[in-house]
Scaffold this active site. Structure first.
Site, PDB file in Angstrom:
ATOM      1  N   LYS A  13      42.293  47.365  55.131  1.00  0.00           N
ATOM      2  CA  LYS A  13      41.571  47.069  53.887  1.00  0.00           C
ATOM      3  C   LYS A  13      41.512  48.313  53.035  1.00  0.00           C
ATOM      4  CE  LYS A  13      37.218  48.095  56.181  1.00  0.00           C
ATOM      5  NZ  LYS A  13      36.908  49.309  55.422  1.00  0.00           N
ATOM      6  N   ASP A  32      36.375  50.453  61.476  1.00  0.00           N
ATOM      7  CA  ASP A  32      36.794  51.776  60.977  1.00  0.00           C
ATOM      8  C   ASP A  32      36.513  52.950  61.937  1.00  0.00           C
ATOM      9  OD1 ASP A  32      37.321  50.142  58.824  1.00  0.00           O
ATOM     10  OD2 ASP A  32      36.051  51.205  57.394  1.00  0.00           O
ATOM     11  N   CYS A  66      30.616  50.139  55.503  1.00  0.00           N
ATOM     12  CA  CYS A  66      31.546  49.086  55.914  1.00  0.00           C
ATOM     13  C   CYS A  66      30.967  48.130  56.950  1.00  0.00           C
ATOM     14  CB  CYS A  66      32.859  49.708  56.371  1.00  0.00           C
ATOM     15  SG  CYS A  66      33.748  50.449  54.964  1.00  0.00           S
TER      16      CYS A  66
HETATM   17  C1  VGL Z   1      33.658  53.674  54.554  1.00  0.00           C
HETATM   18  C2  VGL Z   1      33.128  54.932  52.724  1.00  0.00           C
HETATM   19  C3  VGL Z   1      34.417  54.826  52.249  1.00  0.00           C
HETATM   20  C4  VGL Z   1      33.205  53.059  55.846  1.00  0.00           C
HETATM   21  C5  VGL Z   1      34.953  53.543  54.093  1.00  0.00           C
HETATM   22  O1  VGL Z   1      34.062  52.796  56.720  1.00  0.00           O
HETATM   23  O2  VGL Z   1      31.982  52.821  55.979  1.00  0.00           O
HETATM   24  N1  VGL Z   1      32.752  54.357  53.860  1.00  0.00           N
HETATM   25  N2  VGL Z   1      35.325  54.132  52.946  1.00  0.00           N
END
Ligand code: VGL
Ligand code: ZN
Length: 197
Positions: free
Chosen positions: A105, A8, A150
């Site tokens: 995702k 991410d 994540c």
């Molecule tokens: C994430 C919160 C919401 C992350 C993704 O990538 O850690 N955290 N969505």
């Protein structure tokens, strides 16, 4: 065979983004520099429809509060990584050309998906484990955002799926919500994830 799993590294998790992680962009150069050391590079991309249940705006709730969902606790987040938005794009300096695979995702509006392997119901697979097994990859190294959500959920699921998992902490940054970083580090240690500096 070993893979680098880059979690991410998207604009919304970097300074100026909707769910900015402090110094989130500080890990881009080190991640680019390590890509060549692996047999495969996988990038994950948080990828939410605008009606996603994790958005506080869709629940009439406060961002960063927690609600209950059928599959467990759910933190409510500011709207982030909306499908096709600039915020959902990879950080422009990330070397995406080096990636063997991009896995998205969180596109199911009714279930969040922190882990690169399973939705937060812990049963619906993303397909990543099958991809890695077919490529005979056994050793996974995790970097990216955010350490305590994540990255941690992905690394713990990796061990559950039979992979070896190492997290390089210097190439991750945390949200650290109410002690979530310490909790995630303990959970990773307990699960058998190796934590490198
Ligand atoms: C994430 C919160 C919401 C992350 C993704 O990538 O850690 N955290 N969505
Ligand atoms: Zn998300």
């Amino acid at each position: 065979m070993k893979a680098l799993i880059v979690i991410d590294v998207q604009n919304d998790f970097c300074p100026g983004g909707k769910l900015a992680v402090a110094d989130g962009d500080g890990i881009v150069a080190p991640i680019n520099a390590m890509m060549g050391d692996f047999d495969a590079v996988v990038l994950t991309q948080d990828w939410h429809p605008s009606d996603h249940l994790s958005f506080a705006s869709n629940q009439g709730g406060e961002a960063f509060s927690t609600i209950k969902m059928p599959y467990g606790a759910q933190v409510l987040w500011p709207d982030h990584c909306v499908i096709g938005s600039d915020g959902a794009a990879f950080h422009p300096a990330l070397n995406t050309a080096h990636a063997d695979m991009v896995i998205r995702k969180g596109y199911n509006p009714a279930v969040d998906s922190y882990s690169a392997f399973f939705e937060n119901d812990h049963v619906t697979p993303t397909g990543l484990a099958g991809y890695l097994r077919e490529r005979v990859i056994t050793d996974l190294t995790f970097v990216g955002l955010a350490t305590d959500f994540c990255v941690a959920w992905s690394a713990i699921d990796a061990v559950k799926e039979g992979f070896s998992a190492t997290v390089i902490q210097s190439a991750c940054r945390a949200i650290d919500l109410d002690g979530s970083l310490d909790a995630a580090l303990s959970a990773m240690r307990d699960a058998g994830v190796r934590l490198d500096a």
